[in-house]
Enzyme design. Structure first.
Site, PDB file in Angstrom:
ATOM      1  N   ARG A  57       0.807  -1.216   0.000  1.00  0.00           N
ATOM      2  CA  ARG A  57       0.000   0.000   0.000  1.00  0.00           C
ATOM      3  C   ARG A  57       0.843   1.269   0.000  1.00  0.00           C
ATOM      4  O   ARG A  57       0.532   2.234  -0.711  1.00  0.00           O
ATOM      5  CB  ARG A  57      -0.947  -0.004   1.194  1.00  0.00           C
ATOM      6  CG  ARG A  57      -2.030  -1.085   1.099  1.00  0.00           C
ATOM      7  CD  ARG A  57      -3.032  -0.948   2.221  1.00  0.00           C
ATOM      8  NE  ARG A  57      -4.062  -1.974   2.162  1.00  0.00           N
ATOM      9  CZ  ARG A  57      -5.108  -2.027   2.975  1.00  0.00           C
ATOM     10  NH1 ARG A  57      -5.275  -1.091   3.898  1.00  0.00           N
ATOM     11  NH2 ARG A  57      -5.995  -2.993   2.860  1.00  0.00           N
ATOM     12  N   ASP A 158     -15.541   9.439   8.542  1.00  0.00           N
ATOM     13  CA  ASP A 158     -14.486   8.442   8.366  1.00  0.00           C
ATOM     14  C   ASP A 158     -13.158   9.181   8.309  1.00  0.00           C
ATOM     15  O   ASP A 158     -13.102  10.346   7.904  1.00  0.00           O
ATOM     16  CB  ASP A 158     -14.701   7.637   7.084  1.00  0.00           C
ATOM     17  CG  ASP A 158     -13.996   6.282   7.118  1.00  0.00           C
ATOM     18  OD1 ASP A 158     -14.666   5.274   7.392  1.00  0.00           O
ATOM     19  OD2 ASP A 158     -12.774   6.237   6.902  1.00  0.00           O
TER      20      ASP A 158
END
Length: 290
Positions: A57, A158
């Site tokens: 990632r 979020d």
């Protein structure tokens, strides 16, 4: 595969934007630093076995900036605590696994809870991800409250700003939407055509109930206003240690109405973490009486 070597050196420029295809250097010390930084920043506890996930990632961020050493990337982050790259770093290490009406038993419970409410219903979805959960909440309110649902408000937050961008767009693959029953698909979604073939968008009456905003549960101040009839905080606490979980639960309590419900994920158990809540049913909690 990760190539481990001793030492590190800075390569490339911070914002070169070049995509350099070559092995990147991630040492044990680098991985430890990453684990510490994401814990400090977002409260996320990364296990040892997440090393390959972390490499894959964050490698995109290093290549974006023309770097070959994780140590150099991390040093730049630490020297620039207010840099925009912190957002990309956090987004990269955030897991977004969600679906419409996930853990379906919660939604009839919510419907029963709000059906007789006279005041406008307020819900906080504290891990909105790409929007499937808050949209499911909005659909439930529209089905349950009828015209009164127009007064309801869902605050959806979020930490992952990329996920929130997708949530605001409200566009999903049709194969994902087809998993819902036909009545809901016809009522709540618009089928894409032309260049949008294979996609579906939530109808305006669904998105009108939802306000999306970024929020870090570790932040000293939360930009949300209660009291809430329900807080959905599902499948996010599993990424925190028990100390962090307890602090968040203590902060939830004053934001809830006296009869408010807290919904947790199927693998989360708050009974032994905080005395602010008591278990009402399957992963559903109410405020403990003091």
């Amino acid at each position: 595969m990760t190539r481990q070597v001793e030492g590190s050196a800075e390569a490339g420029q911070w914002a070169s934007g070049n995509q350099i295809e070559r092995d990147l250097i991630l040492t044990d010390a680098d991985f430890s630093r990453i684990r510490e930084l994401i814990y400090q920043r977002a409260g996320i506890v990364l296990a040892e076995h997440k090393r390959e996930m972390v490499y894959s990632r964050l490698a995109k961020r290093l290549r974006h900036h023309g770097m070959t050493h994780f140590a150099a990337y991390l040093s730049r982050l630490e020297r620039q605590p207010d840099a925009k790259e912190w957002e990309a770093f956090t987004n990269a290490l955030t897991t977004n696994l969600t679906a419409f009406f996930r853990e379906a038993h919660h939604f009839p419970l919510l419907a029963d809870h709000v059906r007789a409410k006279q005041e406008p219903v307020k819900i906080w979805c504290a891990a909105a991800s790409t929007g499937e959960e808050p949209c499911s909440l909005a659909m439930t309110l529209l089905e349950t409250l009828g015209p009164r649902a127009e007064q309801a408000r869902i605050t959806a937050t979020d930490i992952d700003t990329d996920a929130l961008s997708k949530a605001r767009a409200g566009i999903y693959p049709q194969e994902q939407v087809r998993k819902l029953d036909e009545v809901r698909v016809k009522r709540f979604f618009q089928k894409g055509a032309g260049r949008h073939e294979g996609l579906a968008r939530v109808r305006p009456e669904v998105s009108a109930l939802i306000e999306y905003m970024p929020l870090n549960l570790l932040a000293p101040q939360w930009p949300v206003k209660g009291p809430f009839d329900a807080i959905f905080c599902r499948n996010i606490m599993i990424y925190f240690d028990k100390t962090t979980q307890a602090k968040i639960l203590e902060r939830f309590a004053p934001l809830m109405k006296p009869d408010g419900l807290l919904f947790a994920g199927h693998s989360e158990n708050f009974s032994y973490i905080s005395d602010a809540f008591k278990l009402r049913g399957q992963t559903v909690y109410t405020l403990a009486k003091k």
